[in-house]
Design a protein around this motif. Structure first.
Motif, PDB file in Angstrom:
ATOM      1  N   GLY A 228     -11.052 -36.716 -13.548  1.00  0.00           N
ATOM      2  CA  GLY A 228     -10.428 -35.573 -14.191  1.00  0.00           C
ATOM      3  C   GLY A 228      -9.050 -35.923 -14.719  1.00  0.00           C
ATOM      4  N   ALA A 229      -8.239 -36.592 -13.896  1.00  0.00           N
ATOM      5  CA  ALA A 229      -6.903 -37.007 -14.323  1.00  0.00           C
ATOM      6  C   ALA A 229      -6.987 -38.033 -15.448  1.00  0.00           C
ATOM      7  N   GLU A 230      -7.971 -38.939 -15.352  1.00  0.00           N
ATOM      8  CA  GLU A 230      -8.120 -39.955 -16.392  1.00  0.00           C
ATOM      9  C   GLU A 230      -8.561 -39.331 -17.709  1.00  0.00           C
ATOM     10  N   TYR A 231      -9.492 -38.360 -17.644  1.00  0.00           N
ATOM     11  CA  TYR A 231      -9.912 -37.669 -18.860  1.00  0.00           C
ATOM     12  C   TYR A 231      -8.740 -36.911 -19.487  1.00  0.00           C
ATOM     13  N   ALA A 232      -7.889 -36.283 -18.644  1.00  0.00           N
ATOM     14  CA  ALA A 232      -6.724 -35.566 -19.159  1.00  0.00           C
ATOM     15  C   ALA A 232      -5.753 -36.534 -19.833  1.00  0.00           C
ATOM     16  N   ARG A 233      -5.559 -37.711 -19.209  1.00  0.00           N
ATOM     17  CA  ARG A 233      -4.682 -38.715 -19.818  1.00  0.00           C
ATOM     18  C   ARG A 233      -5.245 -39.181 -21.155  1.00  0.00           C
ATOM     19  N   LEU A 234      -6.546 -39.429 -21.201  1.00  0.00           N
ATOM     20  CA  LEU A 234      -7.173 -39.869 -22.451  1.00  0.00           C
ATOM     21  C   LEU A 234      -7.065 -38.798 -23.530  1.00  0.00           C
ATOM     22  N   GLN A 235      -7.174 -37.523 -23.152  1.00  0.00           N
ATOM     23  CA  GLN A 235      -7.047 -36.458 -24.133  1.00  0.00           C
ATOM     24  C   GLN A 235      -5.639 -36.408 -24.706  1.00  0.00           C
ATOM     25  N   ARG A 236      -4.634 -36.613 -23.839  1.00  0.00           N
ATOM     26  CA  ARG A 236      -3.262 -36.656 -24.332  1.00  0.00           C
ATOM     27  C   ARG A 236      -3.070 -37.831 -25.294  1.00  0.00           C
ATOM     28  N   GLU A 237      -3.641 -38.979 -24.935  1.00  0.00           N
ATOM     29  CA  GLU A 237      -3.555 -40.143 -25.802  1.00  0.00           C
ATOM     30  C   GLU A 237      -4.290 -39.908 -27.119  1.00  0.00           C
TER      31      GLU A 237
END
Length: 278
Positions: A228-237
């Motif tokens: 979940g945190a990784e997907y959120a980081r990827l979305q920000r990127e």
């Protein structure tokens, strides 16, 4: 499909796809692993991890690429009775699913429907305990079988599935002691989702294991990673990359010369001359 999906199965040569007979023979001998997953990448990871059984959405398991990435995962698919319709509708749909690569079919319909499918030699899996599509009959989304009376009804339901010809049932959110006692007294396989280690398989959702469940996380779930945190980081990127691209277009720094195809100046001169003469 990602590079991981294409190559994760290299070297997996010691396993073969189990049959229903294999699964039955393993009853009481060892705990099997079972996942619900939602993509070809997750299927490939399950294959690499040696997962035994999977519950797979039809659009994934019936994808022509599925067996290339998960050749030895016993894969069940299905539709609920709310989606399916009549027992004849079930029969046609399940026949198509098995023809296209599914190993078993899930049926939340009546025991009469289960019996109809099993008479045609379809490997059928039922569902007892907390069954989401029938939760109103058991009091909503809560544990089932916490009293002796309720546990006896659960036992009778499992036996009814066995009599109807199902080879397995998902048993969901049931006291561990109850599920263990039932499992010892029946030949049908019990696949536990929150029903303890006394069953034949432990069943979790991939999104719970990978930590990307949105909303309520069940008591029986365990997160092994924080996707979940990784997907959120990827979305920000992703948003940042799109913003940088838009800014480059606005100020003229994209496209640059290296992104373009150039014409020989002599050919360009001929082209312009020809256009001007028209």
């Amino acid at each position: 499909m990602t590079e991981v999906t294409r190559h994760v199965n290299r070297g997996v040569t010691s396993r073969r796809l189990p049959t229903v007979a294999d699964l039955r023979a393993w009853k009481g001998r060892r705990q099997l692993t079972m996942l619900r997953y939602f993509s070809l990448d997750e299927a490939a990871a399950a294959e690499a991890a040696g997962i035994d059984i999977a519950s797979v959405p039809a659009e994934i398991v019936l994808d022509p690429r599925y067996r290339a990435v998960a050749p030895t995962v016993f894969s069940m698919t299905g539709q609920t009775h709310l989606e399916m319709g009549t027992s004849d509708d079930y029969l046609r749909w399940c026949g198509n699913a098995l023809n296209r690569g599914a190993d078993a079919v899930y049926c939340s319909g009546s025991r009469r429907t289960v019996e109809k499918l099993s008479r045609e030699y379809f490997p059928v899996v039922g569902h007892v305990g907390l069954v989401p599509t029938r939760a109103t009959w058991s009091g909503g989304f809560k544990a089932v079988g916490k009293t002796a009376e309720a546990a006896l009804r659960l036992f009778e339901e499992v036996k009814a599935y066995e009599s109807a010809g199902a080879f397995a049932v998902e048993i969901e959110v049931v006291p561990a002691e109850v599920a263990a006692e039932i499992s010892k007294r029946v030949g049908i396989l019990l696949w536990s989702m929150g029903a303890g280690p006394g069953c034949d398989a432990q069943y979790l959702f991939a999104n719970d294991i990978l930590g990307y469940t949105e909303g309520h996380v069940p008591r029986h779930a365990r997160a092994y990673r924080d996707f979940g945190a990784e997907y959120a980081r990827l979305q920000r990127e992703r948003a940042a990359a799109f913003s940088e691209y838009a800014a480059d277009v606005a100020d003229g720094t994209f496209p640059q010369d290296r992104h373009l195809i150039r014409m020989d100046p002599r050919e360009l001169e001929k082209f312009i001359d020809g256009v001007d003469r028209q």
